[in-house]
Design an enzyme around this catalytic site. Structure first.
Site, PDB file in Angstrom:
ATOM      1  N   PRO A   1       0.825  -1.102   0.056  1.00 23.55           N
ATOM      2  CA  PRO A   1       0.044   0.108   0.099  1.00 23.55           C
ATOM      3  C   PRO A   1       1.053   1.269  -0.147  1.00 23.55           C
ATOM      4  CG  PRO A   1       0.167  -0.821   2.120  1.00 23.55           C
ATOM      5  CD  PRO A   1       0.912  -2.035   1.364  1.00 23.55           C
ATOM      6  N   CYS A   2       1.570   1.449  -1.116  1.00 25.65           N
ATOM      7  CA  CYS A   2       2.382   2.807  -1.209  1.00 25.65           C
ATOM      8  C   CYS A   2       1.241   4.123  -1.215  1.00 25.65           C
ATOM      9  CB  CYS A   2       3.322   2.974  -2.242  1.00 25.65           C
ATOM     10  SG  CYS A   2       2.706   2.497  -3.968  1.00 25.65           S
TER      11      CYS A   2
END
Length: 160
Positions: free
Chosen positions: A123-124
């Site tokens: 989850p950047c």
């Protein structure tokens, strides 16, 4: 070496390409072009497809599939750190950098985030600027905004 399988699925944010093999998922990317959805994806990719569909329908907050991204040792360390950011929460590039132990590495951390090959699952999109601003996102800032709103515990619902 196991050969890679590829599938294309429809998401609320566009067509996603999923690539992987028995070793795990190596790529999930959102595409700008409209490609046909894969009719009969391989068994190797089915769990990833199912979990992504559950995520987008609001039924899944944690992914449990095996990942196998290609990258340098440093990039993999950064991507592992991204996996510790809980659903519905955000972090900053500086917090990520401090957790990795070298505050001077902030640009390298930001660069590694930008090269994350596994969209949504790693989850950047949960990393924001120190002032909370939405900063660079390979998939486009509108997608980052959508994902953060999708994960927000206080999602606004329409009264009408």
């Amino acid at each position: 070496m196991n050969s890679y399988e590829t599938a294309y699925i429809k998401t609320p944010l566009g067509i996603a390409r999923i690539v992987g093999n028995q070793e795990g998922i190596s790529e999930v990317s959102v595409l700008e072009e409209k490609l046909p959805v894969t009719e009969n994806p391989s068994q190797v990719l089915m769990e990833c497809i199912q979990q992504l569909n559950e995520y987008f329908s609001g039924e899944r907050k944690r992914f449990t599939i095996r990942l196998n991204p290609a990258g340098t040792a440093f990039q993999k360390k950064v991507w592992e750190e991204l996996l510790t950011i809980p659903y519905g929460k955000t972090s900053t590039y500086m917090k990520q950098t401090m957790k990795l132990g070298d505050k001077k590495a902030i640009r390298a951390v930001a660069s590694a985030n930008g090269k994350n090959p596994i969209w949504v699952i790693v989850p950047c999109h949960r990393v924001v600027g120190k002032d909370g601003a939405l900063t660079g996102y390979a998939g486009g800032l509108w997608r980052k905004k959508w994902l953060l709103e999708h994960e927000s515990p206080s999602r606004q619902t329409s009264l009408f």
